[in-house]
Design a protein around this motif. Structure first.
Motif, mmCIF file in Angstrom:
data_model
loop_
_atom_site.group_PDB
_atom_site.id
_atom_site.type_symbol
_atom_site.label_atom_id
_atom_site.label_comp_id
_atom_site.label_asym_id
_atom_site.label_seq_id
_atom_site.Cartn_x
_atom_site.Cartn_y
_atom_site.Cartn_z
ATOM 1 N N GLY A 14 0.799 -1.223 0.000
ATOM 2 C CA GLY A 14 0.000 0.000 0.000
ATOM 3 C C GLY A 14 0.827 1.266 0.000
ATOM 4 N N GLY A 15 2.108 1.123 0.226
ATOM 5 C CA GLY A 15 2.999 2.279 0.275
ATOM 6 C C GLY A 15 3.478 2.699 -1.105
ATOM 7 N N SER A 16 4.400 3.657 -1.112
ATOM 8 C CA SER A 16 4.889 4.240 -2.359
ATOM 9 C C SER A 16 6.416 4.329 -2.362
ATOM 10 N N LEU A 17 6.956 4.272 -3.551
ATOM 11 C CA LEU A 17 8.379 4.524 -3.779
ATOM 12 C C LEU A 17 8.526 5.241 -5.111
ATOM 13 N N ARG A 18 9.627 5.966 -5.263
ATOM 14 C CA ARG A 18 9.921 6.586 -6.545
ATOM 15 C C ARG A 18 11.318 6.182 -6.992
ATOM 16 N N LEU A 19 11.396 5.623 -8.172
ATOM 17 C CA LEU A 19 12.675 5.272 -8.775
ATOM 18 C C LEU A 19 13.097 6.373 -9.745
ATOM 19 N N PHE A 32 13.889 6.376 -26.019
ATOM 20 C CA PHE A 32 12.988 5.675 -25.124
ATOM 21 C C PHE A 32 13.754 5.363 -23.843
ATOM 22 N N MET A 33 13.107 5.538 -22.701
ATOM 23 C CA MET A 33 13.735 5.202 -21.434
ATOM 24 C C MET A 33 12.670 4.682 -20.493
ATOM 25 N N GLY A 34 12.974 3.571 -19.835
ATOM 26 C CA GLY A 34 11.949 3.002 -18.981
ATOM 27 C C GLY A 34 12.484 1.960 -18.029
ATOM 28 N N TRP A 35 11.583 1.079 -17.601
ATOM 29 C CA TRP A 35 11.900 0.128 -16.539
ATOM 30 C C TRP A 35 11.406 -1.274 -16.865
ATOM 31 N N LYS A 64 -0.727 -0.536 -14.432
ATOM 32 C CA LYS A 64 -1.557 0.597 -14.871
ATOM 33 C C LYS A 64 -2.422 1.087 -13.732
ATOM 34 N N GLY A 65 -2.468 2.403 -13.587
ATOM 35 C CA GLY A 65 -3.272 2.997 -12.531
ATOM 36 C C GLY A 65 -2.549 3.106 -11.193
ATOM 37 N N ARG A 66 -1.422 2.445 -11.069
ATOM 38 C CA ARG A 66 -0.650 2.498 -9.827
ATOM 39 C C ARG A 66 0.722 3.148 -10.026
ATOM 40 N N PHE A 67 1.331 2.911 -11.167
ATOM 41 C CA PHE A 67 2.650 3.451 -11.469
ATOM 42 C C PHE A 67 2.514 4.567 -12.494
ATOM 43 N N GLN A 81 7.085 6.636 -10.432
ATOM 44 C CA GLN A 81 6.356 6.772 -9.179
ATOM 45 C C GLN A 81 5.485 5.548 -9.001
ATOM 46 N N MET A 82 5.724 4.814 -7.935
ATOM 47 C CA MET A 82 5.013 3.562 -7.684
ATOM 48 C C MET A 82 4.147 3.721 -6.453
ATOM 49 N N ASN A 83 2.840 3.692 -6.656
ATOM 50 C CA ASN A 83 1.883 3.838 -5.562
ATOM 51 C C ASN A 83 1.112 2.541 -5.360
ATOM 52 N N ASN A 84 0.511 2.429 -4.198
ATOM 53 C CA ASN A 84 -0.280 1.246 -3.875
ATOM 54 C C ASN A 84 0.497 -0.035 -4.191
ATOM 55 N N LEU A 85 1.704 -0.078 -3.692
ATOM 56 C CA LEU A 85 2.569 -1.220 -3.995
ATOM 57 C C LEU A 85 2.022 -2.502 -3.383
ATOM 58 N N LYS A 86 2.259 -3.590 -4.098
ATOM 59 C CA LYS A 86 1.808 -4.910 -3.677
ATOM 60 C C LYS A 86 3.018 -5.827 -3.508
#
Length: 125
Positions: A14-19, A32-35, A64-67, A81-86
């Protein structure tokens, strides 16, 4: 092109992190740049990518909808930005980049020429 990734860590569900991922140089307007991410025993999995040409973003269905992937143009940096992490988001996250990709190939790690070091994201339940 060298990529420097940072921002992983341990977080509760439920927490968040930002890479963050910074490129030493951006060599193309179609950059293009990504993860991608990888867990032991599994193949590397596409997460999200930012296309500098037009600012378009693409996501795996599982995030989708979380990151959210975004950029800082002046710094040649993308953020995830990663929200609502599982707990199933737990993985080593790798930054990847390429000068030019066709859209049908953006989800395949073999298509990216440049890779950063991984950063570990651990989500506890």
């Amino acid at each position: 092109v060298q990529l420097q990734a940072s921002g992983g860590g341990l977080v509760q569900a439920g927490g968040s992190l930002r890479l963050s991922c910074t490129a030493s140089v951006r060599t193309s307007s179609r950059f293009f740049m990504g993860w991608f991410r990888q867990t032991p025993g599994k193949e590397r999995e596409f997460v999200a990518v930012y296309n500098w040409n037009g600012g378009r973003t693409y996501y795996a269905d599982s995030v989708k909808g979380r990151f959210t992937i975004s950029r800082d143009n002046a710094k040649n940096t993308v953020y995830l930005q990663m929200n609502n992490l599982k707990p199933e988001d737990t993985a080593i996250y790798y930054c990847a980049a390429d000068n030019s990709l066709i859209l049908s190939s953006i989800r395949y790690d073999t298509q990216y020429d440049y890779w950063g070091q991984g950063t570990l994201v651990t989500v506890s339940s």
